[in-house]
Design a protein around this motif. Structure first.
Motif, PDB file in Angstrom:
ATOM      1  N   LEU A  91     -25.074  -0.629  12.976  1.00 11.70           N
ATOM      2  CA  LEU A  91     -24.317  -1.282  14.037  1.00 11.70           C
ATOM      3  C   LEU A  91     -24.065  -0.281  15.143  1.00 11.70           C
ATOM      4  CD1 LEU A  91     -21.369  -3.456  12.706  1.00 11.70           C
ATOM      5  CD2 LEU A  91     -22.719  -3.877  14.766  1.00 11.70           C
ATOM      6  N   MET A 105       0.797  -1.220   0.000  1.00 15.87           N
ATOM      7  CA  MET A 105       0.000   0.000   0.000  1.00 15.87           C
ATOM      8  C   MET A 105       0.836   1.280   0.000  1.00 15.87           C
ATOM      9  SD  MET A 105      -3.089  -0.547  -0.318  1.00 15.87           S
ATOM     10  CE  MET A 105      -4.120  -1.991  -0.341  1.00 15.87           C
ATOM     11  N   GLU A 164      -7.049  11.929  18.651  1.00 20.09           N
ATOM     12  CA  GLU A 164      -8.155  11.650  17.736  1.00 20.09           C
ATOM     13  C   GLU A 164      -8.475  12.871  16.870  1.00 20.09           C
ATOM     14  OE1 GLU A 164      -8.198  11.107  20.971  1.00 20.09           O
ATOM     15  OE2 GLU A 164      -8.079   8.912  21.003  1.00 20.09           O
ATOM     16  N   VAL A 188       0.034   4.806   6.227  1.00 19.50           N
ATOM     17  CA  VAL A 188      -0.529   3.452   6.209  1.00 19.50           C
ATOM     18  C   VAL A 188      -0.466   2.837   7.604  1.00 19.50           C
ATOM     19  CG1 VAL A 188      -0.199   1.105   5.356  1.00 19.50           C
ATOM     20  CG2 VAL A 188      -0.083   3.031   3.775  1.00 19.50           C
ATOM     21  N   ASN A 241      -9.507   0.581  17.286  1.00 17.40           N
ATOM     22  CA  ASN A 241     -10.964   0.565  17.325  1.00 17.40           C
ATOM     23  C   ASN A 241     -11.533  -0.836  17.244  1.00 17.40           C
ATOM     24  OD1 ASN A 241     -11.849   3.477  17.438  1.00 17.40           O
ATOM     25  ND2 ASN A 241     -10.259   3.507  15.884  1.00 17.40           N
ATOM     26  N   LEU A 275     -11.492  -1.732  20.710  1.00 16.54           N
ATOM     27  CA  LEU A 275     -12.589  -1.041  21.386  1.00 16.54           C
ATOM     28  C   LEU A 275     -13.903  -1.770  21.122  1.00 16.54           C
ATOM     29  CD1 LEU A 275     -13.182   1.565  23.010  1.00 16.54           C
ATOM     30  CD2 LEU A 275     -13.704   2.669  20.849  1.00 16.54           C
ATOM     31  N   LEU A 297      -6.411  15.183   9.739  1.00 14.61           N
ATOM     32  CA  LEU A 297      -5.555  14.632   8.689  1.00 14.61           C
ATOM     33  C   LEU A 297      -6.358  13.736   7.755  1.00 14.61           C
ATOM     34  CD1 LEU A 297      -2.153  12.962   9.386  1.00 14.61           C
ATOM     35  CD2 LEU A 297      -3.926  11.614   8.383  1.00 14.61           C
ATOM     36  N   PRO A 340     -19.237   0.993  19.500  1.00 11.57           N
ATOM     37  CA  PRO A 340     -18.163   1.981  19.413  1.00 11.57           C
ATOM     38  C   PRO A 340     -17.045   1.478  18.507  1.00 11.57           C
ATOM     39  CG  PRO A 340     -18.004   0.771  21.482  1.00 11.57           C
ATOM     40  CD  PRO A 340     -19.260   0.308  20.808  1.00 11.57           C
ATOM     41  N   GLY A 341     -16.458   2.395  17.777  1.00  9.08           N
ATOM     42  CA  GLY A 341     -15.247   2.035  17.050  1.00  9.08           C
ATOM     43  C   GLY A 341     -15.439   1.584  15.625  1.00  9.08           C
ATOM     44  N   GLY A 371      -3.062   4.265   9.659  1.00  9.48           N
ATOM     45  CA  GLY A 371      -4.330   3.611   9.358  1.00  9.48           C
ATOM     46  C   GLY A 371      -4.459   2.282  10.087  1.00  9.48           C
ATOM     47  N   MET A 417      -6.766  14.131   3.799  1.00  7.61           N
ATOM     48  CA  MET A 417      -6.099  13.128   2.968  1.00  7.61           C
ATOM     49  C   MET A 417      -7.096  12.314   2.156  1.00  7.61           C
ATOM     50  SD  MET A 417      -2.777  13.129   3.310  1.00  7.61           S
ATOM     51  CE  MET A 417      -2.582  11.570   2.491  1.00  7.61           C
ATOM     52  N   LEU A 445      -8.457   5.041   4.733  1.00  6.59           N
ATOM     53  CA  LEU A 445      -7.183   5.770   4.643  1.00  6.59           C
ATOM     54  C   LEU A 445      -6.132   4.931   3.921  1.00  6.59           C
ATOM     55  CD1 LEU A 445      -5.273   8.128   5.420  1.00  6.59           C
ATOM     56  CD2 LEU A 445      -4.725   6.849   7.483  1.00  6.59           C
ATOM     57  N   ILE A 446      -6.015   3.653   4.326  1.00 11.26           N
ATOM     58  CA  ILE A 446      -5.002   2.790   3.709  1.00 11.26           C
ATOM     59  C   ILE A 446      -5.282   2.612   2.224  1.00 11.26           C
ATOM     60  CG2 ILE A 446      -4.086   0.443   3.681  1.00 11.26           C
ATOM     61  CD1 ILE A 446      -4.506   0.367   6.697  1.00 11.26           C
ATOM     62  N   LEU A 447      -6.558   2.405   1.892  1.00 10.47           N
ATOM     63  CA  LEU A 447      -6.898   2.214   0.482  1.00 10.47           C
ATOM     64  C   LEU A 447      -6.612   3.475  -0.328  1.00 10.47           C
ATOM     65  CD1 LEU A 447     -10.216   0.169   0.741  1.00 10.47           C
ATOM     66  CD2 LEU A 447      -7.921  -0.633   0.154  1.00 10.47           C
ATOM     67  N   VAL A 481      -5.213   2.973  13.703  1.00  7.07           N
ATOM     68  CA  VAL A 481      -6.614   3.362  13.910  1.00  7.07           C
ATOM     69  C   VAL A 481      -7.508   2.120  13.864  1.00  7.07           C
ATOM     70  CG1 VAL A 481      -8.541   4.619  12.886  1.00  7.07           C
ATOM     71  CG2 VAL A 481      -6.306   5.700  13.042  1.00  7.07           C
ATOM     72  N   ILE A 482      -7.243   1.244  12.907  1.00  4.39           N
ATOM     73  CA  ILE A 482      -8.056   0.029  12.782  1.00  4.39           C
ATOM     74  C   ILE A 482      -7.910  -0.848  14.025  1.00  4.39           C
ATOM     75  CG2 ILE A 482      -8.325  -2.127  11.501  1.00  4.39           C
ATOM     76  CD1 ILE A 482      -7.454  -0.577   8.986  1.00  4.39           C
ATOM     77  N   VAL A 487      -4.345   5.821   0.345  1.00  6.98           N
ATOM     78  CA  VAL A 487      -2.897   5.951   0.164  1.00  6.98           C
ATOM     79  C   VAL A 487      -2.414   4.962  -0.885  1.00  6.98           C
ATOM     80  CG1 VAL A 487      -0.660   5.716   1.291  1.00  6.98           C
ATOM     81  CG2 VAL A 487      -2.532   6.812   2.505  1.00  6.98           C
ATOM     82  N   GLY A 492      -9.975   3.879   9.040  1.00  5.64           N
ATOM     83  CA  GLY A 492      -8.602   3.385   8.884  1.00  5.64           C
ATOM     84  C   GLY A 492      -8.437   2.634   7.583  1.00  5.64           C
ATOM     85  N   ILE A 493      -9.430   1.777   7.280  1.00  5.87           N
ATOM     86  CA  ILE A 493      -9.351   1.006   6.031  1.00  5.87           C
ATOM     87  C   ILE A 493      -9.369   1.950   4.838  1.00  5.87           C
ATOM     88  CG2 ILE A 493     -10.593  -0.659   4.591  1.00  5.87           C
ATOM     89  CD1 ILE A 493     -11.537  -1.989   7.222  1.00  5.87           C
ATOM     90  N   LEU A 503     -14.626   4.127  12.970  1.00  3.07           N
ATOM     91  CA  LEU A 503     -13.212   4.449  12.871  1.00  3.07           C
ATOM     92  C   LEU A 503     -12.415   3.313  12.232  1.00  3.07           C
ATOM     93  CD1 LEU A 503     -12.833   6.413  16.159  1.00  3.07           C
ATOM     94  CD2 LEU A 503     -11.994   7.170  13.949  1.00  3.07           C
ATOM     95  N   ILE A 504     -12.869   2.079  12.446  1.00  2.36           N
ATOM     96  CA  ILE A 504     -12.209   0.964  11.757  1.00  2.36           C
ATOM     97  C   ILE A 504     -12.308   1.195  10.254  1.00  2.36           C
ATOM     98  CG2 ILE A 504     -12.306  -1.514  11.277  1.00  2.36           C
ATOM     99  CD1 ILE A 504     -13.385  -1.897  14.112  1.00  2.36           C
ATOM    100  N   VAL A 552      -5.868  13.281  14.210  1.00  2.25           N
ATOM    101  CA  VAL A 552      -6.006  12.259  13.175  1.00  2.25           C
ATOM    102  C   VAL A 552      -7.207  12.554  12.290  1.00  2.25           C
ATOM    103  CG1 VAL A 552      -6.523   9.824  12.788  1.00  2.25           C
ATOM    104  CG2 VAL A 552      -4.815  10.479  14.483  1.00  2.25           C
TER     105      VAL A 552
END
Lengths: 291, 334
Positions: free
Chosen positions: B283, A91, B245, A102, A112, A115, B251, B286-287, A105, B255, B297-299, A108-109, B301, B294-295, B290-291, B248
């Motif tokens: 659903l 990536m 948080e 990355v 959470n 969590l 950003l 919590p969280g 990211g 991004m 963001l990675i995709l 963060v994943i 980038v 994160g996914i 944000l999961i 992030v």
């Protein structure tokens, strides 16, 4: 004098014990930095995941954290390898700034995900040996803290032997020094990257086992360690093993003394300040000589 | 870029803002207005980050330090010194810019770039959080509660529609600043620094000054966002003000939408809120949102380095990138 010698001494001892674990966490980070030249922002979160795994092993299967250590090292090694091969490597296209994003990211994943799975509660474990005391001079140290300190040093030694004495270590050092040259002599550089990342993450498996009997775990615990680990790595010199070890001990003692003199809340400021000052005035750190 | 300068470009933008202005007249459900406010607020903060992180390429991991400073300046001046909240806005902006100057002066003087700059900003926001947690003037971990007294003069509105108008105005100003960067010499200098700092310096750009000014502008804007936050929620505490948080999220918004573009932060903010509000619908846990952040963001980038907005943009006619990577492609529309 409010702070007489025994209090300061035991504070320093406690700091050293914690510093050993910090060093172990930072060692993985500095290894990854030294070889891949990337900053693994997910380091703290991976430690947190490892700590939850240790906690789960104890709660569901009754496996003692110390017994779980080989299992955790192997498991985290696998996770690190897959993470690099599957996510971080492909990536980021090998760009420094991208890798930071990355791994952010990934952090963060993971945070959470924890969590979601475990809720935000703070958890601790209790073992028969949790409150056994060992006397060192005028200081009383709990047994798990002493074990964590010695265990960290042992893992550091094993890691050093691995890097210094084995063929794999030789290949890793070759890639760290000269990527292109390593490729020319037939080293699979991409694979070495993944292996190095995996070894760095495996350190976290060991750290989690040693840490949990004396610490707590919550989904945010990674944030506590991220800044600390970065500080140690920068303080010791990016990529320096000895630096990570010494830096870890210094930070541990700083934190303990900061807490003693400035109070629990303000005491944490010492670490961030050291981090800022080192970055500003001596970015090569204590042991990171000219490259 | 899209043809901003054409009359059609103007018309689109004018229509967009006019449409937005009508929202409070027709949307009366408070929760919908609340979401609209949050979307614009995130977009505004993302735009603030975008000035330094997108245009000037100085990606900070600690922009909460500015937001928190603005929030605390507004809260403290009001509750301790009895200032009118509107009057606290200029000091908040100046405070944010001053913090930007301090961080920028120290780190750019020391030559910190890339990841090192990201980490030191994170450390600065940590220092600020710990200070706010332990100092008396910020009331430590208790936080500061602004007393309720609705009225326009007190920057407190019973009707969320008025908050919407305020945040829309803030967004419009930030939008204007980004737009100005697209066409001004200052903006061109920032982009030059982002694309190749050494080359920019060789061409006579005072890169230190350019980066410093970008961070001060960005910091002042973010601080105003903090002031708005205090007035909207009437409360501030250290983790809210200086938490990782917040940094992030700023950003991510920029991004994911497309950093270094005028509309990127808005697109990013809408996308993130769509993700979080729809997942919350299915659903309640919590969280989860944000999961997904994160996914995404990675995709982004990995596959869409210029952000979601690059999906809407017409492809540049000249494609041949010399060598690898995003910088070359970015240059195409700069």
């Amino acid at each position: 004098m409010i702070y007489d010698f025994p209090i300061i001494f035991s504070s320093v001892m406690n700091g050293l014990m914690l510093g050993g674990i910090y060093a172990l966490v930072a060692l993985g980070l500095t290894l990854i930095y030294g070889v891949l030249h990337i900053i693994n922002f997910a380091h703290g979160s991976l430690l947190m995941i490892a700590m939850f795994a240790v906690w789960l092993l104890l709660e569901t299967l009754g496996i003692d954290p110390y017994v779980a250590l080989p299992l955790m090292v192997a498991g985290m090694f696998g996770l690190g390898y897959v993470l690099y091969k599957g996510v971080v490597g492909p990536m980021s296209h090998g760009e420094d700034a991208n890798i930071l994003l990355v791994t952010l990211g990934v952090a963060v994943i993971l945070d959470n995900l924890a969590l979601y799975l475990f809720t935000g509660d703070t958890r601790i474990i209790e073992r028969p040996y949790s409150f056994e005391m060992v006397e060192i001079g005028p200081a009383l140290i709990t047994l798990p803290k002493l074990i964590s300190f010695l265990g960290s040093l042992a893992v550091c030694l094993v890691l050093w032997l691995l890097i210094d004495r084995t063929d794999l270590g030789k290949a890793i050092r070759a890639v760290a020094k000269e990527r292109q040259g390593a490729r020319l002599v037939g080293i699979d550089v991409e694979n070495i990257f993944a292996l190095t990342y995996a070894i760095g993450v495996a350190c976290l498996g060991a750290a989690a086992c040693l840490l949990l009997p004396t610490f707590y775990v919550s989904p945010q615990v990674g944030n506590v360690f991220v800044i600390i680990a970065f500080t140690i790595v920068v303080l010791g010199g990016m990529g320096s093993f000895l630096g990570a070890l010494v830096g870890g001990l210094i930070i541990g003692v700083t934190e303990a003394l900061g807490g003693l003199f400035l109070g629990e809340a303000l005491g944490q400021i010492g670490i961030s300040l050291i981090f800022i000052l080192i970055l500003l005035f001596r970015p090569t750190g204590l042991f990171g000589g000219a490259k | 870029m899209i043809g901003w300068t054409t009359p059609r470009g103007w018309a689109h933008i004018g229509a967009g803002f006019a449409f937005a202005l009508l929202i409070p007249a027709f949307v009366t459900q408070n929760f919908l207005l609340h979401i609209a406010i949050l979307v614009l607020f995130s977009a505004y903060l993302g735009q603030a980050w975008n000035i330094a992180g997108g245009y000037a390429g100085q990606r900070s991991f600690g922009h909460a330090v500015f937001v928190g400073t603005g929030a605390y300046v507004t809260a403290i001046l009001q509750t301790r010194f009895g200032w009118n909240p509107w009057l606290t806005l200029p000091p908040a902006i100046i405070g944010g810019a001053a913090v930007g100057w301090l961080i920028g002066f120290l780190s750019f003087r020391a030559g910190l770039r890339g990841s090192y700059f990201a980490l030191i900003t994170l450390a600065f926001s940590e220092v600020a959080r710990i200070l706010a947690n332990s100092l008396e003037i910020t009331r430590g971990g208790l936080g500061i509660l602004v007393p309720l007294s609705p009225g326009f003069a007190n920057f407190q509105f019973a009707n969320k529609g008025n908050f919407f108008i305020v945040v829309l105005a803030m967004f419009a100003v930030a939008f204007g600043i980004a737009w100005w960067l697209e066409k001004s010499r200052f903006g061109a200098r920032l982009v030059a620094v982002r694309e190749n700092e050494d080359a920019a310096a060789a061409l006579g750009v005072d890169t230190f000054k350019a980066k410093l000014h970008a961070l001060m502008l960005s910091g002042g804007m973010a601080a105003l966002g903090g002031s708005f936050y205090v007035q909207y929620y009437l409360y501030v505490e250290p983790p809210i003000a200086y938490g990782v948080e917040r940094s992030v999220e700023m950003l991510l918004v920029s991004m994911i939408g497309g950093s270094g573009t005028v509309l990127g932060p808005l697109v990013g903010s809408i996308a993130l809120h769509l993700i979080s509000d729809t997942t919350r619908h299915f659903l309640e846990a919590p969280g989860v949102a944000l999961i997904l952040y994160g996914i995404v963001l990675i995709l982004i980038v990995g596959f869409l380095p210029d952000g979601l907005i690059s999906l809407f943009r017409r492809r540049p006619t000249v494609v041949p990138d010399t060598d690898s990577g995003a910088p070359a492609r970015r240059g195409a529309h700069a």
